[in-house]
Design a protein around this motif. Structure first.
Motif, PDB file in Angstrom:
ATOM      1  N   PRO A 198      14.672   9.828  -1.627  1.00  0.00           N
ATOM      2  CA  PRO A 198      15.761   9.389  -0.965  1.00  0.00           C
ATOM      3  C   PRO A 198      15.575   7.610  -0.830  1.00  0.00           C
ATOM      4  N   HIS A 199      14.516   6.097  -1.783  1.00  0.00           N
ATOM      5  CA  HIS A 199      14.957   5.026  -1.395  1.00  0.00           C
ATOM      6  C   HIS A 199      13.290   5.071  -0.101  1.00  0.00           C
ATOM      7  N   LEU A 200      12.186   5.929  -0.242  1.00  0.00           N
ATOM      8  CA  LEU A 200      11.258   5.866   0.605  1.00  0.00           C
ATOM      9  C   LEU A 200       9.853   5.467   0.464  1.00  0.00           C
ATOM     10  N   ALA A 201       9.617   4.991  -0.567  1.00  0.00           N
ATOM     11  CA  ALA A 201       8.512   4.747  -1.053  1.00  0.00           C
ATOM     12  C   ALA A 201       7.755   3.497  -0.272  1.00  0.00           C
ATOM     13  N   GLY A 202       8.739   2.770   0.621  1.00  0.00           N
ATOM     14  CA  GLY A 202       7.241   1.657   1.884  1.00  0.00           C
ATOM     15  C   GLY A 202       8.072   2.856   2.827  1.00  0.00           C
ATOM     16  N   ALA A 203       8.824   3.744   3.465  1.00  0.00           N
ATOM     17  CA  ALA A 203       8.360   4.561   4.450  1.00  0.00           C
ATOM     18  C   ALA A 203       6.928   5.408   5.011  1.00  0.00           C
ATOM     19  N   THR A 204       6.551   4.205   6.177  1.00  0.00           N
ATOM     20  CA  THR A 204       5.135   4.402   6.346  1.00  0.00           C
ATOM     21  C   THR A 204       4.964   4.135   7.875  1.00  0.00           C
ATOM     22  N   ARG A 205       4.561   4.167   9.841  1.00  0.00           N
ATOM     23  CA  ARG A 205       4.349   3.667  10.357  1.00  0.00           C
ATOM     24  C   ARG A 205       3.650   2.161  10.955  1.00  0.00           C
ATOM     25  N   GLN A 206       2.788   2.553   9.128  1.00  0.00           N
ATOM     26  CA  GLN A 206       1.774   0.656   8.869  1.00  0.00           C
ATOM     27  C   GLN A 206       2.556   0.035   8.849  1.00  0.00           C
ATOM     28  N   THR A 207       3.665   0.135   7.208  1.00  0.00           N
ATOM     29  CA  THR A 207       4.573  -1.029   7.159  1.00  0.00           C
ATOM     30  C   THR A 207       5.366  -1.701   7.870  1.00  0.00           C
ATOM     31  N   ALA A 208       6.272  -0.689   9.099  1.00  0.00           N
ATOM     32  CA  ALA A 208       6.921  -1.456   9.900  1.00  0.00           C
ATOM     33  C   ALA A 208       6.253  -1.831  10.523  1.00  0.00           C
ATOM     34  N   HIS A 209       4.640  -1.495  10.994  1.00  0.00           N
ATOM     35  CA  HIS A 209       3.584  -2.647  12.972  1.00  0.00           C
ATOM     36  C   HIS A 209       3.148  -3.574  11.019  1.00  0.00           C
ATOM     37  N   ARG A 210       3.232  -3.877  10.412  1.00  0.00           N
ATOM     38  CA  ARG A 210       2.675  -4.731   8.913  1.00  0.00           C
ATOM     39  C   ARG A 210       3.925  -5.793   9.223  1.00  0.00           C
ATOM     40  N   ALA A 266       0.725  -1.161   0.426  1.00  0.00           N
ATOM     41  CA  ALA A 266      -0.070  -0.486  -0.311  1.00  0.00           C
ATOM     42  C   ALA A 266       0.873   1.526  -0.072  1.00  0.00           C
ATOM     43  N   ALA A 267       1.750   1.184   0.635  1.00  0.00           N
ATOM     44  CA  ALA A 267       2.789   2.479   1.228  1.00  0.00           C
ATOM     45  C   ALA A 267       3.598   2.871   0.036  1.00  0.00           C
ATOM     46  N   ALA A 268       3.979   1.792  -1.129  1.00  0.00           N
ATOM     47  CA  ALA A 268       4.757   1.850  -1.994  1.00  0.00           C
ATOM     48  C   ALA A 268       4.011   1.882  -3.271  1.00  0.00           C
ATOM     49  N   ALA A 269       3.055   1.539  -3.650  1.00  0.00           N
ATOM     50  CA  ALA A 269       1.600   2.091  -4.518  1.00  0.00           C
ATOM     51  C   ALA A 269       1.793   3.451  -4.223  1.00  0.00           C
ATOM     52  N   GLU A 270       0.976   3.620  -3.162  1.00  0.00           N
ATOM     53  CA  GLU A 270       0.758   5.705  -2.570  1.00  0.00           C
ATOM     54  C   GLU A 270       1.616   6.294  -3.610  1.00  0.00           C
ATOM     55  N   TYR A 271       3.245   5.788  -2.936  1.00  0.00           N
ATOM     56  CA  TYR A 271       4.258   6.520  -3.433  1.00  0.00           C
ATOM     57  C   TYR A 271       4.372   6.811  -4.604  1.00  0.00           C
ATOM     58  N   ALA A 272       4.004   5.725  -5.733  1.00  0.00           N
ATOM     59  CA  ALA A 272       4.295   5.533  -6.793  1.00  0.00           C
ATOM     60  C   ALA A 272       3.590   6.855  -7.442  1.00  0.00           C
ATOM     61  N   VAL A 273       3.022   6.652  -6.737  1.00  0.00           N
ATOM     62  CA  VAL A 273       1.195   7.397  -8.123  1.00  0.00           C
ATOM     63  C   VAL A 273       1.261   8.685  -7.298  1.00  0.00           C
ATOM     64  N   GLY A 274       2.105   9.110  -6.532  1.00  0.00           N
ATOM     65  CA  GLY A 274       2.258  11.036  -5.606  1.00  0.00           C
ATOM     66  C   GLY A 274       3.298  10.768  -6.865  1.00  0.00           C
ATOM     67  N   MET A 275       4.538   9.755  -7.271  1.00  0.00           N
ATOM     68  CA  MET A 275       5.557  10.354  -7.682  1.00  0.00           C
ATOM     69  C   MET A 275       5.789  10.995  -9.318  1.00  0.00           C
ATOM     70  N   ALA A 276       4.434   9.908  -9.770  1.00  0.00           N
ATOM     71  CA  ALA A 276       3.953  10.236 -11.134  1.00  0.00           C
ATOM     72  C   ALA A 276       3.428  11.474 -11.010  1.00  0.00           C
ATOM     73  N   LEU A 277       2.251  12.271 -10.184  1.00  0.00           N
ATOM     74  CA  LEU A 277       2.277  13.382 -10.365  1.00  0.00           C
ATOM     75  C   LEU A 277       2.674  14.668  -9.803  1.00  0.00           C
ATOM     76  N   ALA A 278       3.786  14.054  -9.000  1.00  0.00           N
ATOM     77  CA  ALA A 278       5.100  15.326  -8.910  1.00  0.00           C
ATOM     78  C   ALA A 278       5.487  15.731 -10.549  1.00  0.00           C
ATOM     79  N   ALA A 279       5.471  14.483 -10.539  1.00  0.00           N
ATOM     80  CA  ALA A 279       6.563  15.088 -12.118  1.00  0.00           C
ATOM     81  C   ALA A 279       5.967  14.895 -13.324  1.00  0.00           C
TER      82      ALA A 279
END
Length: 356
Positions: free
Chosen positions: A310-322, A127-140
Motif C-alpha cells: 500500500p504505497h510504502l516505498a518511501g516509508a522509513t524513519r530516515q525519510t521522515a527526518h531527511r 534511498a528508501a524508494a530505491a531499496e524498496y524497488a529492488v526488494g519488490m523485484a526480488l519478491a516477484a
C-alpha cells in the motif's frame, strides 16, 4: 514576532519540522512555531479544493489550514493543501517549504500571484524508494510473499523447486529502468552490485552520465524487448501518463517481471490481468495503483503472481527526518535572507529571503 507553521501529518510530524528548524543557525530570536497535523497516512491523500482552487495529493482541509496560517510568514509542510483560496486568505504568508520531491499539493501559479516562495525536497526518499524497488523485484522474481503465505497456511511448496516453477536471479539478468532520476540511479547501483546488466530509458539523461554510471541508455522499446525485469521510476506527467500499456507489455519477453513503485498513472492497468494470465508477464510488483486504495473488486487482488503493497516505498524513519531537515534548511535560508537551494516557483527563484 516571526510566526512559523509546522503543518505536518502522521509521517512527517510537526515536531520533526519544529526540531529541525530550531537546529538552524541564525534564526530570528522571536521565532514562534505552531503545529497543525493532517490525517495522512491514516486517511488517504487526494484532491482538495474545487474548480480552479484545487490541488492533488493533499491532506487536510483548506479551512483548517487558513485558520492555522493566520499571521504566519513561513510554513513547513508535506501534504497541506495550498490552493489559490488558501493563498488569497493568507496575506502574511511569504514562504512554503514542501518536503516532497514535487509539490503537487501546492498551486504554484497561485503562489506566484501571491508573491509566496515555494521550495521542494528532491531526493528526500530516494534511498528508501530505491531499496524498496529492488526488494519488490526480488519478491516477484523469487515469489517470496506467496511462499511465505503458503507456509503460514500449512502448505510446504516444494514444487517451487521444480525447474518450470523455479524463480530467477538478478545476477546476470538484464534489468530496464524507465526513468533515471535520484531513485533510478541508486537502483542501478544496487542492481549492478547484484551482477545485473542495467538499461535505462530516460529522455532527460545524457549518454555521458549513463556511461559513467555503468548503465546503457536506450530507447524505451529496446529496453522493453531486452529486459527480464522492468522497473518504473519516471515522474507522472501528461507525457508519461499511461506510458506502459498493452503495446508496451507485448514487447516484453514472456515471463518478464514488471515493477512500479513510482506512480500508478504510469501504467495502463486494464491489460494487466490478461498479460498475467497469458504468461506475457511472469510477475507484477505494485506499490502504487491507478486508484488508491484499490477497490474491493480489484481484479488482481488474488492473483498469485502479483506482489502488492500500500504505497510504502518511501516509508522509513530516515525519510521522515531527511524530509523535515531539507524543508527546515530551506526555511532557515529564507529567514536568514539567503537564496534557497530547491526553488519550486518563480518567486522562490528570485527570492532573497525575509531577514531584516
Amino acid at each position: 514576532m516571526t510566526r512559523v507553521l509546522a503543518a505536518g501529518d502522521h509521517f512527517v510530524a510537526p515536531r520533526l519540522f519544529d526540531t529541525a528548524l530550531r537546529g538552524e543557525p541564525g534564526l530570528p530570536g522571536d521565532l514562534d512555531v505552531t503545529h497543525l497535523t493532517a490525517g495522512w497516512p491514516t486517511e488517504p491523500f487526494g484532491p482538495v479544493g474545487t474548480g480552479d482552487s484545487r490541488v492533488e495529493e493533499a491532506s487536510g482541509t483548506e479551512d483548517d489550514l487558513v485558520a492555522a496560517l493566520d499571521g504566519v510568514r513561513v510554513c513547513l509542510t508535506q501534504m497541506a493543501p495550498f490552493t489559490a483560496r488558501v493563498f488569497d486568505a493568507s496575506p502574511a504568508l511569504e514562504m512554503v517549504a514542501v518536503c516532497r520531491g514535487g509539490p503537487v499539493n501546492v498551486d504554484l501559479a497561485a503562489a506566484d500571484r501571491a508573491g509566496v516562495a515555494v521550495t521542494q525536497a528532491p531526493g528526500r526518499n530516494a534511498a528508501a524508494a530505491a531499496e524498496y524497488a529492488v526488494g519488490m523485484a526480488l519478491a516477484a522474481l523469487r515469489r517470496i510473499p506467496l511462499a511465505a503465505a503458503e507456509l503460514r497456511e500449512g502448505r510446504w511448496r516444494g514444487d517451487f523447486y521444480d525447474y518450470d516453477e523455479a524463480g530467477l536471479e538478478l545476477d546476470g539478468a538484464t534489468v530496464g529502468l524507465v526513468g533515471y532520476g535520484a531513485i533510478g540511479r541508486i537502483v542501478a547501483r544496487v542492481l549492478r552490485a547484484f551482477g545485473a546488466t542495467v538499461l535505462v530509458a530516460d529522455p532527460y539523461t545524457d549518454r555521458a552520465t549513463a556511461e559513467t554510471d555503468g548503465v546503457r541508455l536506450v530507447e524505451l522499446d529496446e529496453l522493453l524487448r531486452a529486459s527480464s525485469v522492468v522497473s518504473l521510476h519516471a515522474r507522472l506527467s501528461d507525457e508519461t501518463r499511461g506510458m506502459i500499456g498493452a503495446r508496451e507489455l507485448d514487447l516484453m519477453p514472456d515471463g518478464a517481471v514488471l515493477v512500479n513503485t513510482a506512480r500508478g498513472g504510469l501504467l495502463d492497468h486494464a491489460p494487466l490481468p490478461e498479460a498475467l494470465r497469458s504468461g506475457r508477464l511472469g510477475g507484477l510488483a505494485l506499490d502504487v495503483f491507478d486508484v488508491e486504495p484499490p477497490p474491493e473488486d480489484w481484479p488482481l487482488r488474488d492473483a498469485p503472481n502479483v506482489v502488492a503493497t500500500p504505497h510504502l516505498a518511501g516509508a522509513t524513519r530516515q525519510t521522515a527526518h531527511r524530509a523535515a531537515a531539507i524543508a527546515a534548511g530551506e526555511a532557515g535560508r529564507f529567514l536568514r535572507g539567503e537564496a534557497v537551494c530547491h526553488p519550486a516557483n518563480e518567486t522562490a527563484r528570485n527570492a532573497q529571503g525575509v531577514a531584516s
